[in-house]
Scaffold this active site. Structure first.
Site, PDB file in Angstrom:
ATOM      1  N   LYS A 111       0.866  -1.174   0.000  1.00 54.12           N
ATOM      2  CA  LYS A 111       0.000   0.000   0.000  1.00 54.12           C
ATOM      3  C   LYS A 111       0.897   1.216   0.000  1.00 54.12           C
ATOM      4  O   LYS A 111       2.036   1.154   0.471  1.00 54.12           O
ATOM      5  CB  LYS A 111      -0.872   0.008   1.263  1.00 54.12           C
TER       6      LYS A 111
HETATM    7  N1  GLU Z   1      -7.221  -0.219  -3.053  1.00 53.75           N
HETATM    8  C1  GLU Z   1      -7.812  -1.467  -3.341  1.00 53.75           C
HETATM    9  C2  GLU Z   1      -7.864  -2.343  -2.101  1.00 53.75           C
HETATM   10  O1  GLU Z   1      -7.759  -1.872  -0.993  1.00 53.75           O
HETATM   11  C3  GLU Z   1      -7.219  -2.203  -4.538  1.00 53.75           C
HETATM   12  C4  GLU Z   1      -5.789  -1.964  -4.813  1.00 53.75           C
HETATM   13  C5  GLU Z   1      -5.319  -2.455  -6.183  1.00 53.75           C
HETATM   14  O2  GLU Z   1      -6.128  -2.595  -7.070  1.00 53.75           O
HETATM   15  O3  GLU Z   1      -4.135  -2.689  -6.291  1.00 53.75           O
HETATM   16  O4  GLU Z   1      -8.068  -3.511  -2.188  1.00 53.75           O
END
Ligand code: GLU
Length: 424
Positions: A111
């Site tokens: 993240k």
């Molecule tokens: N932000 C999304 C999640 O928390 C997806 C992240 C992505 O597609 O890499 O799952």
């Protein structure tokens, strides 16, 4: 377990640690394996100097945490929000790992984010800080190392700037460095809708499991961003569910007779948020969560279901569209209310986004694209398989759904780590 490094100090990180400790105890994971499973492999902080429109310079702070590198590249979104700090991003990276493992994707979790309020920047400033962020991350990311995606506060345009910045540096277009791009730039059909669609799919799956017909059911949705709005609209327009509560960061609304989503859409075409929406009565946002309903969908931020409101929830299904919406204190209460409230845990409920991100990455790598029906079919197949596995494990071991989901996920990562071994 060791005390985690102080850089991660944050309530969301404490929550990820506590959830892990509980599941590690449940699975009897050897103490020698625990820190290795839990502590992020890489945590990067970058300073992002940006020329402001008024001629001054602001240095924003950006983060990226790559949780584990055992099963492939890391994968995860990029959050632009004032709350962003290293601990929150680390917690979210850990949850990404469990989410990817549960869905069977060949990724570790990651993240990233920048501490800023996107509404306070002009488009030019937003582009500058987005490009600077990717520029600073170039040594640490790559299509086979770490693939970024969208999250709270970011969108297709920002993903396009990330992709462009990386591609300019490489000297050729590298679509597979980022997911959540516009479809005409190598994005996947249905990516934007995928998280919300997945949530609606699982809510229907859970209703079916409980032998409840969706028509006439009532839902309360906290958060009307990309995830909450798509989930609410799918349930409202396709399944006949009544949306009786609705909120964003600025206002909350409640009407037991149902809120007209056509009116909400018209309002949002002309306004940035729900602050001045007049189509339903206002309610205190905290009170909204505890109104009687069939389906409660927290689709905003973490830790909103906590020790003080978990006992007062009056829903039949709690569908965790947000990441980390429920604290461990609330889990203790929800575990006791197991027969009253069916919990669809976050790592399952909101996995649709990263699943279609995985499809986007695969399509970009092979330069061969699928249509929206193929994407939806594949998405629902994976989500259905994960739901069935969680229900089965919960039933066999008589454990709550969160524990079952985490058990499956953590076991998979543990097995991969043990089988690869420890080098040197
Ligand atoms: N932000 C999304 C999640 O928390 C997806 C992240 C992505 O597609 O890499 O799952």
């Amino acid at each position: 377990m060791l005390t985690p490094p102080a850089i991660y100090a944050d309530p969301a990180f404490d929550m990820a640690v506590e959830q892990f400790r509980l599941i590690a105890d449940y699975l009897n994971i050897d103490h020698n394996d625990r820190d290795r499973l839990l502590l992020p492999k890489r945590a990067i902080t970058v300073a992002l100097p940006v020329h402001r429109d008024d001629g001054s310079t602001t240095v924003f702070t950006g983060y990226r945490v790559q949780h584990h590198l055992t099963m492939g590249p890391t994968k995860g979104g990029t959050r632009f929000a004032p709350s962003v700090n290293m601990g929150e991003i680390a917690a979210l990276s850990i949850w990404m790992s469990w989410k990817c493992a549960l869905a069977g994707l060949p990724y570790g979790g990651a993240k990233g984010g920048i501490t800023l309020n996107p509404r306070e920047l002009s488009i030019r400033e937003l582009e500058a800080v987005s490009r600077r962020y990717m520029q600073e991350m170039i040594p640490f990311v790559g299509p086979h190392t770490d693939i970024m995606g969208p999250d709270m506060g970011t969108n297709e345009q920002i993903m396009a700037w990330f992709m462009d910045t990386y591609s300019v540096h490489m000297g050729h277009t590298v679509s597979e460095i980022v997911t959540g791009k516009p479809v005409f730039l190598g994005g996947s059909a249905g990516r934007r809708e995928s998280t919300g669609r997945g949530v609606a799919f699982l809510v229907e799956r859970a209703l079916d499991f409980l032998k409840i017909k969706p028509e006439g059911c009532t839902a309360i949705v906290q958060g009307f961003g990309n995830v909450g709005s798509v989930a609410a609209e799918a349930l409202y327009y396709k399944s006949g569910v009544k949306i009786i509560g609705l909120s964003d960061a600025y206002a909350a609304f409640y009407d037991p007779k149902g809120i007209d989503l056509d009116q909400v859409q018209v309002h949002l075409r002309n306004h940035p948020d729900l602050a001045n929406f007049t189509g339903a009565s206002r309610i205190d946002p905290e009170e909204m969560l505890v109104q009687p309903c069939d389906i409660l969908i927290p689709a905003a931020v973490d830790r909103v279901i906590n020790g003080s409101n978990a006992g007062r929830l009056q829903c039949r299904i709690l569908a965790e569209a947000a990441n980390g919406p429920t604290t461990p204190e609330a889990d203790v209460i929800l575990d006791q209310r197991y027969n009253e409230i069916l919990l669809i845990p976050d790592i399952l409920c909101n996995a649709g986004g990263v699943i279609v991100s995985y499809f986007e990455w695969v399509q970009d790598l092979q330069n061969f694209f699928w249509n929206e029906t193929e994407i939806a079919d594949r998405l629902f197949r994976i989500m259905d398989g994960a739901f069935t596995a969680v229900v089965k494990r919960a039933k066999t071991e008589k454990i709550p759904y969160r524990r079952a989901a985490l058990a499956i996920a953590v076991e998979r990562v543990l097995k991969a780590k043990q089988t690869r071994g420890l080098f040197p």
